[in-house]
Design a protein around this motif. Structure first.
Motif, short mmCIF file in Angstrom:
data_model
loop_
_atom_site.label_atom_id
_atom_site.label_comp_id
_atom_site.label_asym_id
_atom_site.label_seq_id
_atom_site.Cartn_x
_atom_site.Cartn_y
_atom_site.Cartn_z
N ARG A 194 -6.91 2.43 -2.80
CA ARG A 194 -7.57 2.13 -1.65
C ARG A 194 -7.72 3.27 -0.86
O ARG A 194 -6.77 4.05 -0.73
CB ARG A 194 -6.87 0.95 -1.02
N THR A 225 -2.40 0.32 -4.85
CA THR A 225 -1.86 -1.01 -4.58
C THR A 225 -1.93 -1.84 -5.82
O THR A 225 -2.53 -0.99 -7.12
CB THR A 225 -3.00 -1.66 -3.73
N ALA A 226 -1.68 -3.08 -6.15
CA ALA A 226 -1.43 -3.80 -7.27
C ALA A 226 -3.00 -3.92 -7.80
O ALA A 226 -3.20 -4.08 -8.97
CB ALA A 226 -0.93 -4.92 -7.06
N ASP A 227 -4.12 -3.78 -6.94
CA ASP A 227 -5.28 -3.97 -7.34
C ASP A 227 -6.00 -2.63 -7.34
O ASP A 227 -7.27 -2.60 -7.46
CB ASP A 227 -6.11 -4.90 -6.15
N GLY A 228 -5.49 -1.54 -7.45
CA GLY A 228 -5.94 -0.27 -7.71
C GLY A 228 -5.84 0.51 -6.47
O GLY A 228 -5.49 0.13 -5.23
N HIS A 274 0.94 -1.18 -0.02
CA HIS A 274 -0.07 0.11 -0.04
C HIS A 274 0.93 1.24 0.11
O HIS A 274 1.56 1.83 1.08
CB HIS A 274 -0.96 0.00 1.24
#
Length: 497
Positions: free
Chosen positions: A145, A140-143, A123
């Protein structure tokens, strides 16, 4: 009731563990997916830092670390003097040399076993906003946050510019021109494992300094002062790094475990509390490492912040208590900057007058005037708004090098044992504690009786009020219950009176 801790280096780890010990849920945020397990980095952990970690269950750090007992100082090829260091009569060593990587590994194990700490790796903090809570924006790697918390401790290190900018803070100060080369060397050096060696102007690094620290596992940390245009890659490629190392080690086998180049800074933020966010460690202050005042002061930041946040979140104190975090820890940062700047001015004179002075001191070889660093020590909160002054124990200012101020208001409690309760510091870290001499009424405050005299030098009829971080908040002479209550109230509020 959540605190976000930004950065999971030793300062952030310590803060998270201390908050969890007080029953506060923590979100621990770090931009790295995994740790870099190599490199000594911050190696010298002072006794009171080890004490904090031991209280969290990391007593193995004091056992694993290496404590050198002799400090040797050289000028060119001549030894000026050597000093043997006393142990101070504590169960803990005065300090240990142990790699930061190992400290992080042990603290990570404790964090993994703590259900109140939610670790969010990978993060990267991209923004921060405050209102009724603290909003931390992360990538993050997933977008993207978003994390919300009641308060935050920013321990994002020297490169925490995003957080500092969001808080309107800057690391103001100076950076020194010369660089320093670090090499962690593994080698067999008989007789060196218990010695720290400091060289002024050695023939094999003319005009500059070299510092050698022993570490566990037959490793030695060597710091060379090098010119500002130093090129490590070129020196490695051309074989000059091997020559540099062999000038110290001689013709014996060795292994370079890690190497790095860094620059010294003396830089502080203006404010260490900005609303709901407390800045800690290198995110708030940078000092030269001579005397090991970086990581050790950061751990002190963490303990100061943790108990105050816990008291506010539990409703024991108002939010004004957090202002005392800035008052106390910024004063400590200023002190560390003054001490390390004086050392750097001696090591790297900035003008001709200082160069002449250093030359005379080194030629005379009087160790009291040679400044190779004043070892880290606990700061004193004598001027804190939380401290009740005692006219009978006035604070005398910065104590002589290698000594601590006598016990009194604003001073960390000596590391002493009482029977049957155990160590006084352990008892203090459970909440406010009153130490009473025989015949004094504690007035309902959690208390333990101490003898007259002893390590504190307590006088008949006295009561000593100790804060949850084991600092003395007040020394009261024959107090009535109302006096004790007033001292406790002052110890939990930045408002005097």
């Amino acid at each position: 009731m959540t605190v976000a801790v930004l950065g999971s280096g030793p300062v952030g780890q310590t803060a998270a563990l201390l908050l969890a010990r007080w029953g506060v849920p923590v979100v621990l945020v770090d931009e790295h997916e995994v740790r870099d397990p190599v490199g000594s980095k911050a190696i010298c952990q002072q006794r009171d830092t080890l004490d904090v970690w031991a209280s969290l269950g990391a007593g193995c750090l004091a056992e694993e670390g290496l404590t050198w007992t002799t400090a040797r100082t050289f000028h060119r090829d001549t030894e000026l003097f050597s000093l043997d260091l006393p142990d101070g009569g504590s169960a803990l060593p005065p300090f240990v040399n142990l790699s930061q990587a190992r400290v992080e590994e042990v603290l990570d194990e404790l964090i993994a076993a703590q259900p109140l700490i939610d670790v969010r790796r990978g993060h990267r903090v991209t923004g921060l906003a405050q209102g009724a809570c603290v909003e931390i924006h992360c990538e993050t790697a997933d977008g993207p946050r978003r994390i919300e918390a009641d308060y935050a401790i920013a321990a994002t290190g020297a490169r925490g510019d995003v957080v500092r900018r969001a808080l309107g803070q800057h690391l103001d100060g100076v950076s020194f021109r010369d660089l320093f080369l670090i090499c962690d060397i593994r080698a067999d050096l008989p007789g060196w494992a218990a010695e720290r060696r400091f060289y002024f102007d050695p023939p094999w690094n003319p005009g500059r300094q070299v510092l050698i620290h022993p570490c566990p596992g037959s490793q030695f940390r060597i710091d060379w002062q090098v010119p500002e245009d130093y090129d490590l890659t070129a020196e490695e490629t051309g074989g000059a790094l091997d020559e540099r190392i062999r000038a110290i080690l001689g013709d014996r086998p060795y292994e370079v475990v890690w190497r790095s180049v860094y620059r010294f800074h003396t830089r502080l933020v203006e404010r260490m509390r900005v609303g709901r966010v407390l800045l800690a460690g290198d995110c708030a202050h940078l000092v030269a490492p001579f005397g090991a005042r970086g990581l050790n002061s950061g751990v002190a930041d963490a303990e100061n912040a943790a108990w105050k946040l816990a008291w506010v979140l539990r409703g024991h104190a108002g939010e004004e208590l957090l202002e005392s975090y800035h008052a106390e820890r910024h004063a400590a940062a200023v002190e560390n900057a003054e001490v390390t700047t004086a050392t750097m001015d001696f090591l790297v004179p900035q003008d001709e007058a200082r160069r002449i002075h250093r030359t005379k001191v080194l030629a005379g070889g009087v160790h009291a005037e040679v400044d190779s660093g004043r070892l880290a020590e606990p700061f004193w909160y004598a001027d804190s708004p939380l401290t009740t002054p005692d006219p009978g124990r006035p604070f005398a200012g910065r104590p002589p090098r290698g000594t601590l101020p006598p016990p009194g208001p604003g001073v960390l409690l000596p590391d002493v044992t009482v029977v049957p309760g155990g160590r006084l510091r352990d008892l203090a870290r459970q909440g406010f504690l009153l130490l009473t001499t025989p015949g004094v009424d504690a007035g309902g405050v959690r208390s333990v009786e101490i003898p007259v005299g002893g390590a504190l030098g307590a006088r008949p009829g006295e009561a000593w009020l100790v804060r949850p971080d084991a600092y003395v908040a007040a020394v009261l002479d024959r107090p009535a219950p109302d006096d004790v209550t007033a001292a406790v109230r002052r110890g939990m509020s930045s408002h005097q009176g």
